[in-house]
Scaffold this motif. Structure first.
Motif, PDB file in Angstrom:
ATOM      1  N   ARG A 334       1.713  16.496  71.993  1.00  0.00           N
ATOM      2  CA  ARG A 334       0.993  15.589  71.093  1.00  0.00           C
ATOM      3  C   ARG A 334       0.233  14.569  71.926  1.00  0.00           C
ATOM      4  N   ASP A 337       0.423   8.619  71.172  1.00  0.00           N
ATOM      5  CA  ASP A 337       0.693   7.938  69.897  1.00  0.00           C
ATOM      6  C   ASP A 337       1.122   6.499  70.213  1.00  0.00           C
ATOM      7  N   ARG A 361      -3.565   1.958  66.386  1.00  0.00           N
ATOM      8  CA  ARG A 361      -2.533   2.693  67.108  1.00  0.00           C
ATOM      9  C   ARG A 361      -2.942   4.163  67.197  1.00  0.00           C
ATOM     10  N   MET A 432      -0.798  16.180  62.981  1.00  0.00           N
ATOM     11  CA  MET A 432       0.371  15.620  62.307  1.00  0.00           C
ATOM     12  C   MET A 432      -0.070  15.266  60.890  1.00  0.00           C
ATOM     13  N   GLU A 434       1.193  12.563  58.669  1.00  0.00           N
ATOM     14  CA  GLU A 434       2.140  11.455  58.632  1.00  0.00           C
ATOM     15  C   GLU A 434       1.561  10.205  57.973  1.00  0.00           C
ATOM     16  N   ASP A 458       6.848   8.450  59.920  1.00  0.00           N
ATOM     17  CA  ASP A 458       5.752   7.579  59.503  1.00  0.00           C
ATOM     18  C   ASP A 458       5.392   7.804  58.046  1.00  0.00           C
ATOM     19  N   ARG A 468       9.565   1.260  59.142  1.00  0.00           N
ATOM     20  CA  ARG A 468      10.645   2.118  59.634  1.00  0.00           C
ATOM     21  C   ARG A 468      11.594   1.394  60.576  1.00  0.00           C
TER      22      ARG A 468
HETATM   23 MG    MG Z   1       4.719   9.290  63.768  1.00  0.00          MG
END
Ligand code: MG
Ligand code: PEP
Length: 581
Positions: A334, A337, A361, A432, A434, A458, A468
């Motif tokens: 990935r 992130d 982000r 993703m 999310e 997420d 979270r």
């Molecule tokens: Mg995530």
């Protein structure tokens, strides 16, 4: 004995002496010194007071120069308070007469003064109590020295109790010495919680205030299966936990013996179980636990302990290491992130966002920092020449964002080709899912990628508007919420219709409670923390797709998380009682 209830984030049970870190990350020392050792303690106090007063004066000069003397007055007042003979004598007499450590004596005296101020019922004076707390922090910092105290030099195993731990602090814990940890703050899917799972350290977070009720060295139990912290356990509880610990170890052993059996349901449907990793060394954990590949490589952990961006070769070396260990098995890398709770200080030290989870982000950051993004993509593509590497973009929230990321990928491919560098032009590219907007746009996104990976960590926080990492909204942050189930159902159907593979890689995928539901909704690939792989494989081997479908249908008809979780627990208990009794 006292029992505190929090959020279980990493299974297992540990019993041991408490090691405390306060809200500042400072080690809390024992309250008493050895008899007769007060001269040394007085000397420590003296040095700390002097250093703290010097600090305050330096700060005074700095602020005066920058902003004017009136703003610097507060620091002059701090220095004067520290040098006040009455203040010093009060602390000294507690050390000499009561045998207190310097740290404990300072906090006793500060607390006494705060109480006195607050009893005056004068708003102005009451507000001065925050100055006193500041003052205490200044002095303690000098007494304790480095930020995390002696955590780096533990001589015996301990149970770590802290207000909170950052993902980096957690990643650096020594598993041989830290038997378990429990924190006052933190949520189910925070990276601290995820790291605890990775390190296989039993952990409970989000316990609320408890540090004031424990002293360093007290015996405590952390129950990472049920989310409990037990202070000062009685004999009977200790024995019961010793038995639990042993049966947990034997269950783990029996699971490991069957780790290489494929995850095929009783009615013959094959499910692929992959591992989630943060560090290259964990690829070996995945293989040891029977993973069929790496379903999520969180590359942002290359930033751990770093002040600068990793170079292309640092990226490449890390990826190659994983690919070599995994052989012909797939490795989903990935792209970065970064931001929010993951190393945001490194990336954007200058910008303090008010709402980092909703800010620049992840892919947003990469799309604004093309050299960083391209460096990583080059490394991923180069690694694709050595194995079954797949590339995935995180946090995609619009179709245009995905297209932009793919255009940059195409640019980098052209550059590599021109330079004659080998890579796989057919590399599978996924996204993703999310962010709620991505879930809603799943049919459109599915046309542009070869796979989806649903990031429930997420997705849950954004769908339910519940951070979270925040223990105060942990009851809202719920994978069993009907809104989550419906959205998952929608995304999975969209993927099936478009013929793209769909995987679930958030923490939900490693929780036994949800395995039947996910299989019943149509999931045939799961990516979970390595330590959960054998357990999830056993569950899959114990169920039929037919019964999983019925459970999912029943769950989709319910309108609240409590009923859904009760249903899932009841059905799972019938087929795999060993994980639920
Ligand atoms: Mg995530
Ligand atoms: C997720 O959000 O579910 C996910 C797997 O990504 P991360 O936990 O790294 O944010």
């Amino acid at each position: 004995m006292e029992i505190k209830k929090g959020i279980a984030v990493s299974p297992g049970v540990a019993i041991g002496p408490a090691f405390l870190l306060d809200a500042e990350g400072l080690q809390v020392r024992e309250r008493f010194i050895a008899p007769g050792s007060y001269p040394r303690e007085l000397e420590r106090l003296e040095n700390a007071l002097r250093a703290a007063a010097d600090d305050a004066r330096r700060e005074q000069a700095r602020v005066a120069e920058k902003m004017g003397t009136q703003y610097a007055a507060i620091f002059a007042a701090h220095a004067m308070m520290i040098e006040d003979p009455g203040f010093r004598q009060e602390i000294q007499s507690l050390i000499r007469d009561q045998g207190y450590t310097a740290e404990y004596a300072v906090s006793r005296v500060v607390r006494r003064r705060i109480k006195k101020l607050e009893s005056l019922e004068d708003a102005y004076l009451a507000a001065r109590s925050s100055d006193l707390l500041d003052l205490q922090r200044r002095i303690l910092r000098h007494l304790v020295g480095e930020q995390t105290g002696g955590l780096g030099q533990l001589s015996h195993p301990i149970v770590l109790l802290a207000h909170d731990l950052t993902p980096s602090q957690t990643a650096q814990l020594d598993r041989q010495k830290v038997r378990a940890f429990a924190t006052e703050a933190g949520g189910r899917a925070s990276h601290t919680a995820i790291m605890a799972g990775v390190l296989e350290i039993p952990a409970v977070v989000g316990l609320g205030r408890f540090l004031a009720d424990v002293s360093p060295g007290d015996l405590v139990i952390v129950d990472g299966n049920r989310g409990l912290l037990i202070l000062d356990p009685d004999e009977e509880t200790r024995e019961a936990y010793e038995r639990t610990r042993k049966s947990f170890v034997s269950l783990e052993k029996s699971l490991l013996e069957e780790k290489d059996l494929p995850a095929v349901t009783r009615d013959g449907v094959r499910v692929l179980v992959f591992g989630n990793i943060e560090f290259p060394a964990e690829a070996a954990h995945c293989v040891e636990r029977g993973a069929e590949g790496v379903g999520l490589y969180r590359t942002e952990f290359l930033y751990l302990d770093k002040k600068e961006d990793p170079s292309e070769s640092e990226h490449f070396e890390a990826y190659l290491q994983v690919v070599r260990v995994m052989g012909s098995r797939p490795v989903v890398i990935r792209t970065l992130d970064l931001g929010a709770d993951k190393f945001s200080g490194v990336v954007n030290p200058a910008t303090q966002e008010r709402n980092p989870f909703l800010g620049v982000r992840s892919i947003r950051l990469c799309l604004r920092n093309l050299s960083l993004f391209k460096t990583q993509i080059r490394a991923i593509l180069r690694a694709s020449a050595f194995g079954d590497v797949r590339l995935m973009f995180p946090m995609i929230s619009t179709l245009m964002e995905l297209r932009q990321a793919k255009m940059i990928l195409a640019d980098v491919m052209d550059d590599l080709q021109e330079q004659g560098i080998a890579f796989n032009r057919q590399i599978p590219v996924g996204t993703m899912i999310e962010v709620p907007s991505a879930a809603i746009m799943a049919p459109e996104l599915a046309r542009e990628v070869s796979f989806f990976s649903i990031g429930t960590n997420d997705l849950i926080q954004y769908v339910l508007a519940a951070d979270r990492t925040n223990e105060n909204v942990a009851d809202l942050y719920n994978a069993g919420d009907p809104a989550i189930l419906r959205l998952l159902d929608y995304v999975i159907k969209a993927a099936q219709q478009a013929g793209v593979e769909v995987n679930v890689c958030g923490e939900m995928s490693g929780e036994p409670l949800y395995t039947m539901l996910l299989i019943g909704l149509g999931i045939r690939q799961l990516s979970v923390a390595p330590q959960n792989i054998p357990e999830i494989k056993r569950i899959i081997r114990s169920i039929t797709v037919e019964e999983a479908r019925r459970v999912a249908q029943e769950a989709l008809e319910l309108d609240n998380a409590r009923d859904i979780k009760n249903l899932l627990r009841d059905r799972a208990r019938r087929v795999i009682p060993e994980f639920f009794d």
